[in-house]
Design a protein around this motif. Structure first.
Motif, PDB file in Angstrom:
ATOM      1  N   ASN A 196      25.490  -4.726 -36.376  1.00  8.54           N
ATOM      2  CA  ASN A 196      26.129  -3.557 -35.757  1.00  8.54           C
ATOM      3  C   ASN A 196      25.920  -2.295 -36.585  1.00  8.54           C
ATOM      4  O   ASN A 196      25.948  -1.177 -36.056  1.00  8.54           O
ATOM      5  N   LYS A 197      25.734  -2.464 -37.894  1.00 10.87           N
ATOM      6  CA  LYS A 197      25.567  -1.316 -38.774  1.00 10.87           C
ATOM      7  C   LYS A 197      24.105  -0.889 -38.921  1.00 10.87           C
ATOM      8  O   LYS A 197      23.823   0.052 -39.666  1.00 10.87           O
ATOM      9  N   GLN A 198      23.204  -1.584 -38.247  1.00  5.32           N
ATOM     10  CA  GLN A 198      21.792  -1.209 -38.320  1.00  5.32           C
ATOM     11  C   GLN A 198      21.469  -0.214 -37.189  1.00  5.32           C
ATOM     12  O   GLN A 198      21.741  -0.493 -36.018  1.00  5.32           O
ATOM     13  N   PRO A 199      20.899   0.945 -37.520  1.00  4.24           N
ATOM     14  CA  PRO A 199      20.630   1.975 -36.495  1.00  4.24           C
ATOM     15  C   PRO A 199      19.697   1.507 -35.376  1.00  4.24           C
ATOM     16  O   PRO A 199      19.793   1.983 -34.243  1.00  4.24           O
ATOM     17  N   TRP A 200      18.817   0.613 -35.677  1.00  2.00           N
ATOM     18  CA  TRP A 200      17.844   0.156 -34.683  1.00  2.00           C
ATOM     19  C   TRP A 200      18.409  -0.907 -33.740  1.00  2.00           C
ATOM     20  O   TRP A 200      17.770  -1.263 -32.743  1.00  2.00           O
ATOM     21  N   TYR A 201      19.617  -1.433 -34.026  1.00  2.00           N
ATOM     22  CA  TYR A 201      20.158  -2.563 -33.268  1.00  2.00           C
ATOM     23  C   TYR A 201      20.864  -2.076 -32.002  1.00  2.00           C
ATOM     24  O   TYR A 201      21.737  -1.210 -32.061  1.00  2.00           O
ATOM     25  N   HIS A 202      20.476  -2.689 -30.859  1.00  2.00           N
ATOM     26  CA  HIS A 202      21.107  -2.379 -29.571  1.00  2.00           C
ATOM     27  C   HIS A 202      21.477  -3.700 -28.896  1.00  2.00           C
ATOM     28  O   HIS A 202      20.641  -4.328 -28.235  1.00  2.00           O
ATOM     29  N   PRO A 203      22.726  -4.159 -29.076  1.00  2.00           N
ATOM     30  CA  PRO A 203      23.130  -5.453 -28.504  1.00  2.00           C
ATOM     31  C   PRO A 203      23.180  -5.401 -26.975  1.00  2.00           C
ATOM     32  O   PRO A 203      23.770  -4.491 -26.389  1.00  2.00           O
ATOM     33  N   ILE A 204      22.550  -6.386 -26.338  1.00  2.00           N
ATOM     34  CA  ILE A 204      22.484  -6.434 -24.873  1.00  2.00           C
ATOM     35  C   ILE A 204      22.956  -7.787 -24.348  1.00  2.00           C
ATOM     36  O   ILE A 204      23.801  -7.849 -23.449  1.00  2.00           O
ATOM     37  N   TYR A 205      22.436  -8.865 -24.914  1.00  2.00           N
ATOM     38  CA  TYR A 205      22.658 -10.189 -24.352  1.00  2.00           C
ATOM     39  C   TYR A 205      23.640 -10.995 -25.221  1.00  2.00           C
ATOM     40  O   TYR A 205      23.565 -10.970 -26.454  1.00  2.00           O
ATOM     41  N   THR A 206      24.516 -11.705 -24.550  1.00  2.00           N
ATOM     42  CA  THR A 206      25.346 -12.679 -25.265  1.00  2.00           C
ATOM     43  C   THR A 206      24.456 -13.872 -25.622  1.00  2.00           C
ATOM     44  O   THR A 206      23.365 -14.037 -25.052  1.00  2.00           O
ATOM     45  N   PRO A 207      24.905 -14.720 -26.533  1.00  2.00           N
ATOM     46  CA  PRO A 207      24.094 -15.891 -26.887  1.00  2.00           C
ATOM     47  C   PRO A 207      23.774 -16.757 -25.676  1.00  2.00           C
ATOM     48  O   PRO A 207      22.695 -17.361 -25.607  1.00  2.00           O
ATOM     49  N   GLU A 208      24.699 -16.803 -24.705  1.00  2.00           N
ATOM     50  CA  GLU A 208      24.457 -17.621 -23.524  1.00  2.00           C
ATOM     51  C   GLU A 208      23.446 -16.957 -22.580  1.00  2.00           C
ATOM     52  O   GLU A 208      22.695 -17.645 -21.886  1.00  2.00           O
TER      53      GLU A 208
END
Length: 271
Positions: free
Chosen positions: A229-241
């Motif tokens: 979450n603290k990485q500027p390049w990270y964009h969370p989209i998908y849950t593990p499932e």
């Protein structure tokens, strides 16, 4: 001087010693005369004893001379008879008896020697057993010290790694440019052993999961999720499932598998 003359002199001095109490009035002079007389008496007594011993020895010598004089043939014959009797007794003793006595003596010595050897053997066994016990105790103590030192080293290493991992979880690792994924090369080439050696369990977990994070995968593990979450390049989209592994290239799948196998093989899993 004969013993009789010495005895007479002693009686005379003893008489003077008794009379001195009445004849000399001055106490000091009387004491000096008394000491002088006592000294003479002691000297004569010693001389008398020596003379008596001398006369006794002279008398014994004369008796021996008389016994072995040529006129005394009976004494010579008696000595010859004694000598002959002793020789006959020695010659008449059977030879096997002498051998038996000799063998008995030798056997007795052998028994003593065997007994001594047995005692020495027991002592040697006790010393050997004691040495083995001491060596075992020393080895055990050395092993305990080695294990204790190893445990201390591992504890120190864990203490050293823990702040580093905590800092990375909190996003405090000071990369020069954290706008670019740290392990982007895992999408460009195959991972090598040189990339994995000397990496901590934390770094290996980040390295492997960064492959998924760059494709928008979320993580159930709080530590991993906080880090990315603290990485500027990270964009969370998908849950593990929801995440589809087909989003990864074959190279990325290969590298993720290699890193995971390396961690399992060397027990380097952090999460």
């Amino acid at each position: 001087m004969s013993v009789l003359k010495i005895a007479k002199e002693l009686k005379l001095l003893e008489k003077q010693l008794r009379e001195i109490e009445t004849q000399v009035s001055d106490p000091i002079e009387r004491l000096e005369h008394k000491k002088l007389l006592e000294k003479k008496i002691k000297k004569l007594e010693r001389l008398k004893s020596q003379q008596e011993e001398y006369e006794r020895q002279q008398q014994e010598l004369e008796e021996l001379k008389s016994e072995f004089s040529p006129d005394n043939s009976n004494s010579v014959e008696h000595l010859q008879e004694i000598s002959t009797s002793v020789n006959n007794k020695i010659n008449s003793q059977p030879q096997h008896n002498l051998n038996q006595q000799f063998n008995s003596t030798v056997n007795s010595d052998n028994k003593i020697t065997s007994k001594h050897l047995f005692i020495i053997g027991i002592i040697f066994s006790c010393v050997s057993a004691t040495a083995l016990i001491i060596n075992y105790s020393l080895s055990k103590q050395a092993e305990e010290i080695r294990l204790k030192n190893l445990a201390q080293q591992q504890a120190q290493q864990a203490i050293k790694v823990q702040p580093e991992a905590q800092a990375q979880i909190q996003g405090l690792n000071l990369d020069i440019d954290n706008t670019v994924p740290k392990y982007l090369f895992l999408s460009e080439r195959k991972v090598t052993p040189a990339d994995l050696i000397n990496q901590t369990p934390w770094e290996l977990d980040i390295m492997r999961n960064e492959i998924y994070a760059r494709h928008g995968r979320k993580f159930n593990l709080i530590g991993l999720q906080q880090y990315f979450n603290k990485q500027p390049w990270y964009h969370p989209i998908y849950t593990p499932e929801q995440f589809d592994n087909n989003l990864l290239s074959s190279l990325e799948k290969h590298n993720a598998t290699v890193i995971l196998n390396y961690q399992k093989q060397h027990n380097l899993l952090y999460f």
